[in-house]
Design an enzyme around this catalytic site. Structure first.
Site, mmCIF file in Angstrom:
data_model
loop_
_atom_site.group_PDB
_atom_site.id
_atom_site.type_symbol
_atom_site.label_atom_id
_atom_site.label_comp_id
_atom_site.label_asym_id
_atom_site.label_seq_id
_atom_site.Cartn_x
_atom_site.Cartn_y
_atom_site.Cartn_z
ATOM 1 N N ALA A 353 0.819 -1.213 0.000
ATOM 2 C CA ALA A 353 0.000 0.000 0.000
ATOM 3 C C ALA A 353 0.858 1.271 0.000
ATOM 4 O O ALA A 353 1.875 1.340 0.683
ATOM 5 C CB ALA A 353 -0.908 -0.003 1.226
ATOM 6 N N HIS A 386 -1.587 10.026 4.892
ATOM 7 C CA HIS A 386 -0.566 10.598 3.996
ATOM 8 C C HIS A 386 -1.224 11.579 3.020
ATOM 9 O O HIS A 386 -0.736 12.669 2.780
ATOM 10 C CB HIS A 386 0.114 9.496 3.186
ATOM 11 C CG HIS A 386 1.005 8.588 3.983
ATOM 12 N ND1 HIS A 386 2.024 9.046 4.775
ATOM 13 C CD2 HIS A 386 1.042 7.228 4.089
ATOM 14 C CE1 HIS A 386 2.657 8.009 5.331
ATOM 15 N NE2 HIS A 386 2.072 6.892 4.931
ATOM 16 N N HIS A 511 10.317 -3.043 2.463
ATOM 17 C CA HIS A 511 11.076 -1.802 2.615
ATOM 18 C C HIS A 511 12.578 -1.974 2.383
ATOM 19 O O HIS A 511 13.276 -0.981 2.210
ATOM 20 C CB HIS A 511 10.801 -1.193 3.987
ATOM 21 C CG HIS A 511 9.336 -0.925 4.211
ATOM 22 N ND1 HIS A 511 8.417 -1.937 4.366
ATOM 23 C CD2 HIS A 511 8.630 0.224 4.278
ATOM 24 C CE1 HIS A 511 7.210 -1.424 4.519
ATOM 25 N NE2 HIS A 511 7.302 -0.109 4.474
ATOM 26 N N TYR A 521 8.392 4.252 11.184
ATOM 27 C CA TYR A 521 7.209 3.540 11.685
ATOM 28 C C TYR A 521 7.299 3.310 13.186
ATOM 29 O O TYR A 521 6.294 3.309 13.884
ATOM 30 C CB TYR A 521 7.025 2.206 10.954
ATOM 31 C CG TYR A 521 6.896 2.345 9.466
ATOM 32 C CD1 TYR A 521 5.743 2.872 8.888
ATOM 33 C CD2 TYR A 521 7.929 1.965 8.616
ATOM 34 C CE1 TYR A 521 5.626 3.003 7.513
ATOM 35 C CE2 TYR A 521 7.818 2.089 7.239
ATOM 36 C CZ TYR A 521 6.666 2.609 6.692
ATOM 37 O OH TYR A 521 6.550 2.731 5.327
HETATM 38 O O1 X8Z Z 1 4.496 0.235 4.815
HETATM 39 C C1 X8Z Z 1 3.572 0.572 5.532
HETATM 40 C C2 X8Z Z 1 2.376 1.306 4.939
HETATM 41 C C3 X8Z Z 1 2.757 2.192 3.838
HETATM 42 S S1 X8Z Z 1 3.715 3.525 4.366
HETATM 43 C C4 X8Z Z 1 1.369 0.313 4.435
HETATM 44 N N1 X8Z Z 1 3.564 0.231 6.837
HETATM 45 C C5 X8Z Z 1 4.641 -0.537 7.439
HETATM 46 C C6 X8Z Z 1 4.665 -1.957 6.908
HETATM 47 O O2 X8Z Z 1 3.694 -2.381 6.277
HETATM 48 O O3 X8Z Z 1 5.651 -2.666 7.159
HETATM 49 C C7 X8Z Z 1 2.551 0.600 7.805
HETATM 50 C C8 X8Z Z 1 2.986 0.012 9.100
HETATM 51 C C9 X8Z Z 1 4.364 -0.519 8.907
HETATM 52 ZN ZN ZN Z 2 2.706 4.955 5.409
#
Ligand code: X8Z
Ligand code: ZN
Length: 612
Positions: A353, A386, A511, A521
């Site tokens: 997402a 966001h 990531h 986060y």
């Molecule tokens: O990557 C995200 C969002 C988009 S910024 C969906 N998050 C981290 C993940 O999924 O690892 C939100 C919480 C942590």
């Molecule tokens: Zn995010």
């Protein structure tokens, strides 16, 4: 997440009045000897103008690639990124001629923000820059296309991340879980050597703009020195670690009851595939295994959403309605026309997402593969957070179009989602049989803790690993070992089987191949409670924090809007002051929020040996 951490900038260097090589740049610098503060102001204005135009081109290429991963779209996006990196490095180099000048605050701040605007600075060498852009695109592509096939010859046997994640979420069968967990990790070994090259080139780029390595550049984005930031993260972690240890202890005992003490030893780390999530980063899917009380009212939001036969679009509409209830604007029509809410059947996309402002002028979108369940309902609020940040700062110069820091950006939607309480859900007609009792409260808090408290060590450890990788403390032939040592140290989890250096488990988390910094986060998970407490105060809430919902409070909305509209124009303590009347990050709101559950868990854990 923003599509890239930093500004996404593209340009041939003409608009800066310099060619593409260092030689040209130096001659420009010499010509412009003894620059004045006025020159610096003009330079910043020019950079803002150029960047906005060029970043838009880059974002379009990136959007197309992410919603349609092919050989060609990947190359187009890589080329756009390459140009962007070239432009930014040149602009940073040019800006050096203003060093030592007495500048007005805005000019000085924007020059500073320019220097730290990239999460991936490229070396000046054109061949190396091209290689880096290609690797970055390929790493993300490998992740986005990733599938596990039991028979590689037969596409029918392939499962993607969403399908494998659903197994992790729903199955209670040890071996079935293990297969899905191992299966997903087959996508990442091909990334390993590329990642090593990526680290070398990224570090080279970081050094050329004045940082020791990429990690130091990332830690420089917080209006304090990188060392101070490091200490700040440790301080916050110490505030919350005791809560995690209690939760871990309770959950481990319950899993041990379910899977047996041979598989889940009651005093050791928990096997990483049993926690309901592909990375064990949030544990709400094992709620049925650890549920404190049988009865306690209906908090099964997933079933309710499905019962109502809501579509993905309906869920996004409900998310928007929360924001507008605070007096914030409706999303533009183009948001509804251009977003991607559903996973296309006919092509590969990056399902992870994300939220976008493609032209940095309110072309808002989200890109998600929404499933009708509670987790995605909450993620929708996260992404809209966001978008509303973008919405309220898009009139600022592009160098200010960021969060106060990246943890702020990640924390906005989550803050609102803390107000998506059972009472709110019954108010909007999603839940019916909502109960208020001590048992119901503990059940609810357990579910929230499985999402929020379980996340904390994960939120910290990812960049603990990357910072060490970037600095060389974790060498390339120790990537996996370093990863699992940190996983065990922070999360108290262990791999269910041998993870040798032929594998590359970090690459199986978005990531890492996507090169998105992650400490944001961790910070967001603390800040969102701090924001929530402040907005609840503003909304006139009385009583315990966990009972508050700011839904419908325009007073809370006004406070929030004021902070969003600041973007990155002021150091983050001022933004925190604007929303919360406080100037330091502080986990006491999180501790206050979970006080009822913590007391309950501590009682349950009496007689147990906690820790691992
Ligand atoms: O990557 C995200 C969002 C988009 S910024 C969906 N998050 C981290 C993940 O999924 O690892 C939100 C919480 C942590
Ligand atoms: Zn995010």
């Amino acid at each position: 997440m923003r599509r890239t951490h930093a500004l996404s900038l593209v340009l041939t260097l003409t608009s800066l009045g310099c060619g593409g090589s260092n030689a040209n740049l130096e001659s420009t610098t010499t010509e412009a000897e003894a620059p004045t503060a006025e020159d610096a102001r003009a330079f910043v204005a020019q950079v803002n103008e150029d960047l906005k135009r060029l970043a838009t081109i880059q974002a379009r290429a990136e959007w197309i690639k992410s919603t349609y991963i092919t050989y060609d779209t990947q190359i187009m996006a890589a080329r756009a990124n390459e140009e962007l990196m070239a432009y930014t490095s040149q602009a940073i180099a040019e800006a050096r001629r203003f060093e030592g000048l007495e500048l007005d605050e805005d000019t000085a701040r924007q020059l500073h923000l320019l220097t730290i605007s990239q999460s991936l600075p490229a070396p000046n060498d054109a061949a190396k820059r091209r290689r880096l852009a290609e690797i970055a695109a390929e790493l993300e592509g490998l992740y986005g296309r990733g599938k596990y096939c039991t028979d590689p010859e037969d596409p029918e046997t392939c499962r993607d991340l969403q399908q494998l994640s659903n197994v992790l979420a729903e199955s209670r069968d040890y071996d079935e879980l293990l297969e899905a967990w191992n299966g997903w990790r087959t996508i990442s070994p091909p990334m390993r050597s590329m990642y090593q090259e990526f680290v070398q080139l990224g570090n080279e780029g970081a050094r050329e703009i004045g940082f020791d390595d990429l990690g130091e550049l990332w830690r420089a984005g917080y209006d304090m020195s990188p060392e101070e930031f490091d200490a700040e993260v440790e301080r916050l972690w110490e505030q919350v670690a005791p809560l995690y240890e209690q939760l871990h202890c309770y959950v481990r005992a319950k899993l041990s009851e379910h899977y047996g003490a041979e598989r889940v030893p009651p005093d050791g780390p928990i096997p990483a595939h049993l926690l309901g999530n592909m990375w064990a980063q949030s544990w709400e899917n094992v709620f049925p295994l650890v549920q404190p009380y049988e009865a306690g009212g209906d908090i099964d939001v997933t079933s309710a959403l499905q019962r109502h036969e809501y579509t993905s679009r309906d869920m996004v509409r409900m998310g928007e309605r929360f924001f507008t209830s605070l007096g914030l604007a409706e999303l533009p029509d183009t948001f509804w026309e251009r977003s991607m809410f559903d996973k296309p059947e006919d092509r590969d996309v990056v399902c992870h997402a994300s939220a976008w402002d493609v032209d940095y002028s309110n072309d808002l979108r989200i890109k998600m593969c929404i499933q009708i369940n509670e987790e995605d309902f909450i993620t929708i609020h996260h992404e809209l957070g966001h978008n509303y940040y973008y919405r309220y700062y898009y009139e600022l110069p592009i160098l200010y179009q960021s969060g106060a820091h990246d943890g702020f950006h990640e924390g906005i939607g989550d803050t609102l989602a803390l107000s998506v309480t059972p009472s709110y859900l019954s108010e909007i007609g999603v839940l019916e049989n909502v109960q208020r009792s001590d048992e119901a409260l503990i059940n609810l808090q357990m579910k929230e803790a499985l999402a929020k408290i379980a996340f904390l060590p994960f939120g910290k450890m990812i960049d603990q690993w990357r910072w060490r990788v970037f600095s060389g403390d974790i060498p390339a032939d120790g990537y996996n070992q370093g990863w699992w040592e940190l996983r065990q140290r922070y999360q108290g989890i262990a791999p269910p089987n041998e993870r040798g250096e032929d594998l590359f488990d970090p690459g199986a988390k978005f990531h890492v191949p996507g090169n998105t910094p992650y400490t944001r986060y961790f910070l967001a998970h603390i800040l969102q409670f701090q924001f929530h407490r402040a907005l609840c105060r503003e909304a006139g809430h009385e009583g315990p924090l966990h009972e508050c919902s700011i839904y419908g409070s325009t007073e809370a909305g006004d406070k929030l809007r004021a902070m969003l509209a600041m973007g990155a124009s002021r150091p983050w303590p001022e933004a925190l002051d604007a929303i919360a009347g406080e100037r330091t990050m502080d986990a006491s709101a999180l501790v206050e929020y979970f006080a009822p559950l913590l007391a309950w868990i501590e009682e349950q854990n009496e007689g147990r040996t906690c820790g691992w």
